[in-house]
Design a protein around this motif. Structure first.
Motif, PDB file in Angstrom:
ATOM      1  N   LYS A  23     -17.908  10.749   8.893  1.00 35.13           N
ATOM      2  CA  LYS A  23     -18.994  10.496   9.837  1.00 35.13           C
ATOM      3  C   LYS A  23     -18.857   9.143  10.526  1.00 35.13           C
ATOM      4  O   LYS A  23     -19.459   8.908  11.570  1.00 35.13           O
ATOM      5  CB  LYS A  23     -20.356  10.653   9.162  1.00 35.13           C
ATOM      6  N   ASP A  24     -18.055   8.256   9.979  1.00 36.95           N
ATOM      7  CA  ASP A  24     -17.867   6.946  10.608  1.00 36.95           C
ATOM      8  C   ASP A  24     -16.510   6.358  10.194  1.00 36.95           C
ATOM      9  O   ASP A  24     -15.755   7.000   9.445  1.00 36.95           O
ATOM     10  CB  ASP A  24     -19.021   5.995  10.215  1.00 36.95           C
ATOM     11  N   ALA A  25     -16.234   5.141  10.666  1.00 35.89           N
ATOM     12  CA  ALA A  25     -14.930   4.524  10.378  1.00 35.89           C
ATOM     13  C   ALA A  25     -14.725   4.351   8.871  1.00 35.89           C
ATOM     14  O   ALA A  25     -13.620   4.580   8.356  1.00 35.89           O
ATOM     15  CB  ALA A  25     -14.826   3.176  11.084  1.00 35.89           C
ATOM     16  N   ALA A  26     -15.788   3.989   8.166  1.00 30.03           N
ATOM     17  CA  ALA A  26     -15.661   3.798   6.717  1.00 30.03           C
ATOM     18  C   ALA A  26     -15.239   5.116   6.062  1.00 30.03           C
ATOM     19  O   ALA A  26     -14.421   5.122   5.125  1.00 30.03           O
ATOM     20  CB  ALA A  26     -16.987   3.312   6.135  1.00 30.03           C
ATOM     21  N   GLY A  27     -15.761   6.215   6.540  1.00 32.45           N
ATOM     22  CA  GLY A  27     -15.402   7.532   6.011  1.00 32.45           C
ATOM     23  C   GLY A  27     -13.927   7.823   6.222  1.00 32.45           C
ATOM     24  O   GLY A  27     -13.236   8.313   5.312  1.00 32.45           O
ATOM     25  N   VAL A  28     -13.435   7.527   7.423  1.00 34.85           N
ATOM     26  CA  VAL A  28     -12.017   7.765   7.725  1.00 34.85           C
ATOM     27  C   VAL A  28     -11.142   6.903   6.807  1.00 34.85           C
ATOM     28  O   VAL A  28     -10.157   7.370   6.233  1.00 34.85           O
ATOM     29  CB  VAL A  28     -11.711   7.475   9.212  1.00 34.85           C
ATOM     30  N   LYS A  29     -11.536   5.644   6.643  1.00 36.01           N
ATOM     31  CA  LYS A  29     -10.758   4.757   5.759  1.00 36.01           C
ATOM     32  C   LYS A  29     -10.760   5.297   4.335  1.00 36.01           C
ATOM     33  O   LYS A  29      -9.762   5.222   3.624  1.00 36.01           O
ATOM     34  CB  LYS A  29     -11.350   3.341   5.779  1.00 36.01           C
ATOM     35  N   ASN A  30     -11.905   5.869   3.945  1.00 37.94           N
ATOM     36  CA  ASN A  30     -11.995   6.417   2.590  1.00 37.94           C
ATOM     37  C   ASN A  30     -11.052   7.612   2.391  1.00 37.94           C
ATOM     38  O   ASN A  30     -10.516   7.809   1.298  1.00 37.94           O
ATOM     39  CB  ASN A  30     -13.441   6.816   2.265  1.00 37.94           C
ATOM     40  N   ILE A  31     -10.835   8.384   3.450  1.00 37.35           N
ATOM     41  CA  ILE A  31      -9.881   9.504   3.342  1.00 37.35           C
ATOM     42  C   ILE A  31      -8.507   8.962   2.956  1.00 37.35           C
ATOM     43  O   ILE A  31      -7.819   9.519   2.092  1.00 37.35           O
ATOM     44  CB  ILE A  31      -9.766  10.275   4.679  1.00 37.35           C
ATOM     45  N   LEU A  32      -8.123   7.866   3.583  1.00 34.93           N
ATOM     46  CA  LEU A  32      -6.806   7.289   3.267  1.00 34.93           C
ATOM     47  C   LEU A  32      -6.742   6.811   1.818  1.00 34.93           C
ATOM     48  O   LEU A  32      -5.724   6.961   1.144  1.00 34.93           O
ATOM     49  CB  LEU A  32      -6.463   6.149   4.235  1.00 34.93           C
ATOM     50  N   ARG A  33      -7.876   6.281   1.364  1.00 36.30           N
ATOM     51  CA  ARG A  33      -7.951   5.833  -0.035  1.00 36.30           C
ATOM     52  C   ARG A  33      -7.745   7.040  -0.959  1.00 36.30           C
ATOM     53  O   ARG A  33      -6.958   6.982  -1.907  1.00 36.30           O
ATOM     54  CB  ARG A  33      -9.336   5.206  -0.283  1.00 36.30           C
ATOM     55  N   VAL A  34      -8.435   8.148  -0.643  1.00 36.09           N
ATOM     56  CA  VAL A  34      -8.292   9.362  -1.458  1.00 36.09           C
ATOM     57  C   VAL A  34      -6.841   9.847  -1.413  1.00 36.09           C
ATOM     58  O   VAL A  34      -6.242  10.158  -2.450  1.00 36.09           O
ATOM     59  CB  VAL A  34      -9.242  10.483  -0.941  1.00 36.09           C
ATOM     60  N   LEU A  35      -6.255   9.863  -0.224  1.00 37.76           N
ATOM     61  CA  LEU A  35      -4.884  10.370  -0.090  1.00 37.76           C
ATOM     62  C   LEU A  35      -3.896   9.501  -0.862  1.00 37.76           C
ATOM     63  O   LEU A  35      -2.969  10.007  -1.492  1.00 37.76           O
ATOM     64  CB  LEU A  35      -4.476  10.426   1.387  1.00 37.76           C
ATOM     65  N   ARG A  36      -4.133   8.198  -0.826  1.00 37.30           N
ATOM     66  CA  ARG A  36      -3.206   7.306  -1.551  1.00 37.30           C
ATOM     67  C   ARG A  36      -3.328   7.529  -3.055  1.00 37.30           C
ATOM     68  O   ARG A  36      -2.361   7.425  -3.793  1.00 37.30           O
ATOM     69  CB  ARG A  36      -3.479   5.845  -1.174  1.00 37.30           C
ATOM     70  N   LYS A  37      -4.541   7.839  -3.499  1.00 34.67           N
ATOM     71  CA  LYS A  37      -4.752   8.090  -4.932  1.00 34.67           C
ATOM     72  C   LYS A  37      -4.130   9.404  -5.371  1.00 34.67           C
ATOM     73  O   LYS A  37      -3.556   9.504  -6.443  1.00 34.67           O
ATOM     74  CB  LYS A  37      -6.260   8.156  -5.228  1.00 34.67           C
ATOM     75  N   THR A  38      -4.285  10.437  -4.518  1.00 36.79           N
ATOM     76  CA  THR A  38      -3.883  11.783  -4.950  1.00 36.79           C
ATOM     77  C   THR A  38      -2.452  12.110  -4.539  1.00 36.79           C
ATOM     78  O   THR A  38      -1.869  13.058  -5.044  1.00 36.79           O
ATOM     79  CB  THR A  38      -4.785  12.854  -4.309  1.00 36.79           C
ATOM     80  N   GLY A  39      -1.921  11.360  -3.580  1.00 35.96           N
ATOM     81  CA  GLY A  39      -0.621  11.705  -2.994  1.00 35.96           C
ATOM     82  C   GLY A  39      -0.840  12.608  -1.787  1.00 35.96           C
ATOM     83  O   GLY A  39      -1.796  13.381  -1.752  1.00 35.96           O
ATOM     84  N   PHE A  40       0.035  12.470  -0.806  1.00 34.90           N
ATOM     85  CA  PHE A  40      -0.156  13.263   0.421  1.00 34.90           C
ATOM     86  C   PHE A  40       1.115  13.992   0.846  1.00 34.90           C
ATOM     87  O   PHE A  40       1.215  14.512   1.948  1.00 34.90           O
ATOM     88  CB  PHE A  40      -0.686  12.378   1.568  1.00 34.90           C
ATOM     89  N   GLU A  41       2.091  14.037  -0.066  1.00 34.72           N
ATOM     90  CA  GLU A  41       3.312  14.811   0.231  1.00 34.72           C
ATOM     91  C   GLU A  41       2.991  16.303   0.152  1.00 34.72           C
ATOM     92  O   GLU A  41       2.166  16.718  -0.656  1.00 34.72           O
ATOM     93  CB  GLU A  41       4.380  14.498  -0.822  1.00 34.72           C
ATOM     94  N   ASP A  42       3.656  17.100   0.953  1.00 40.55           N
ATOM     95  CA  ASP A  42       3.442  18.555   0.937  1.00 40.55           C
ATOM     96  C   ASP A  42       1.959  18.901   0.925  1.00 40.55           C
ATOM     97  O   ASP A  42       1.474  19.660   0.074  1.00 40.55           O
ATOM     98  CB  ASP A  42       4.142  19.191  -0.272  1.00 40.55           C
TER      99      ASP A  42
END
Ligand code: ADP
Ligand code: ASP
Ligand code: MG
Length: 420
Positions: free
Chosen positions: A12-31
């Motif tokens: 919903k906002d910039a903080a949300g988008v940044k949080n997606i990257l945080r989640v992806l870095r934690k979980t991995g984003f390959e494949d």
């Protein structure tokens, strides 16, 4: 491959988008194929714009301006001094709405709706894909309309599974991190279609089915699937495990945390679905998979507001049997009315419906030529799965006047006139 889905609330906002990257870095984003919805309440705003286009042409450019500005603000927050290129892409997408509306002479509200509203997802994914690149996460932006193939039943399009499966496989082939849109697809005539409001969960399931993915995770603002909507019930309990069958039932009765069409494609290929918190990605959340029906086994409460109760009886004292009932259903289908619950007796037929496409008035006119019709507007439908006595008493004490009550072995339902 795994499929992730981030809904409107998570971006919903910039903080949300940044949080997606945080989640992806934690979980991995390959494949990983990442399905994203429109940002925050963008879809509502675009819906409003379509309404203005048909009802109030002067208002409509102002509506567009507001949506564009809101997105520009998010882009500026994310990219600061380097926002120009992304703004330009986003502007082109918004301009495509103007170009379409200037050129079209269609009076088909649903057709126009899909061309306008689908832009919300194109915009959100453009911003997120660019931002991820800037932050060093390589990814491919995929236009879902190239591979989610549907009929032209605008606003609630039906999927062409075989074509979709092939196109998705082709589009994804060998790519590692893909960003695509929920909710949207295209018809064979090239026009955009949408899969129904809140349809991004369903999109995630479609992609997963086509790819034979290992899992789908939908990231939410709640810890997982709870035994009631926390906005409506206090002291809710997290459900750790739900069977596919149970999840279909919960979603069908209106547990709005998962779109009802999501589960069946996953069940077909036994792809597990995880519902997790985007604030606490390390927590387990809920697994929907083969296994226990419901763990922990507790009553689950579901409420659907803004329903209409119709009570129909014949004008000529005939019984409400096949002939009458088939006429009623033909009209409900004609006016695209969603039937939530039915109850019949010898002389009356009660239906709880949801007036999704604002066609109640013409439906009532048509019904009244053949039947005596009583209408109660603004009722709510309460459903309890796996009810017990305390659960029934809890609902009876909580709600207003109960107008219709129905029970099967594992489900109790009440149509309720809420307290003023
Ligand atoms: P998205 O951002 O993916 O569109 P939604 O807003 O559609 O997310 O879904 C999340 C919301 O669903 C929660 O904030 C919650 O209020 C609501 N909700 C309804 N029923 C449930 C339930 N049984 N468990 C958890 N959340 C629920
Ligand atoms: N953006 C669409 C909606 O708000 C689809 C979705 O979010 O799932 O309905
Ligand atoms: Mg949503």
């Amino acid at each position: 491959m795994k499929v992730f889905k981030f809904g409107g609330a998570s971006v919903k906002d910039a903080a949300g988008v940044k949080n997606i990257l945080r989640v992806l870095r934690k979980t991995g984003f390959e494949d990983t194929l990442i399905v994203v919805s429109a940002m925050g309440k963008t879809t509502n705003a675009l819906e409003q714009m379509v309404h203005s286009f048909f009802e109030n042409k002067e208002q409509f450019p102002k509506d567009l301006e507001k949506v564009r500005e809101d997105h520009y603000h998010i882009i500026e927050d994310l990219f600061e001094f380097e926002s120009g290129a992304t703004k330009q892409k986003v502007n082109t997408l918004f301009e495509s709405i103007m170009t379409f509306l200037k050129a079209t002479n269609s009076n088909d509200y649903s057709l126009v709706y899909d061309q306008v509203v689908s832009v919300g997802e194109l915009v959100s994914t453009t911003i997120i894909s660019d931002y991820m690149k800037r932050e060093g996460i390589k990814n491919t932006w995929l236009d879902a309309r190239e591979c989610i193939k549907t009929d032209a039943y605008f606003r609630d399009a039906n999927l062409y599974w075989t074509d979709t499966e092939e196109s998705v496989k082709q589009a994804v082939n060998g790519k590692s991190t893909i960003i695509s849109q929920g909710f949207i697809g295209s018809a064979s005539n090239g026009l955009s279609t949408t899969l129904g409001r809140e349809g991004s969960d369903y999109s995630a399931a479609i992609f997963a089915y086509a790819l034979g993915a290992d899992s789908v995770t939908i990231w939410k603002d709640v810890p997982g699937v709870l035994n009631g909507d926390p906005r409506k019930f206090s002291d809710t309990v997290l459900l750790h495990q739900i069977s596919y069958r149970e999840a279909i039932e919960l979603a069908f009765y209106g547990a709005s945390v998962i779109h009802p069409k999501t589960i069946q494609p996953l069940q077909r290929k036994e792809i597990p679905l995880y519902v997790k918190s985007f604030d606490n990605p390390e927590n387990k959340g809920t697994a929907v998979s083969r296994g226990k029906t419901l763990h922990p086994k507790v009553p689950c409460y579901i409420v659907k507001n803004d329903q209409t109760l119709l009570k129909l009886s014949s004008k000529d004292f005939s019984f409400m049997v096949e002939d009458n009932i088939s006429q009623i259903f033909a009209l409900l289908h004609q006016y695209r009315m969603r039937v939530e619950m039915i109850q019949n007796s010898a002389i009356s037929f009660s239906i709880c419906i949801y007036n999704k496409y604002c066609k109640l008035e013409p439906l009532l006119q048509a019904l009244k030529t053949k039947f005596k019709v009583d209408v109660v507007d603004g009722v709510s439908l309460y459903t309890i799965r796996h009810f017990d006595k305390p659960a029934i008493n809890f609902i009876k004490n909580k709600v207003g006047e109960i107008l219709v009550e129905q029970r099967t072995t594992d489900t109790a339902q009440f149509v309720v006139r809420e307290l003023a």
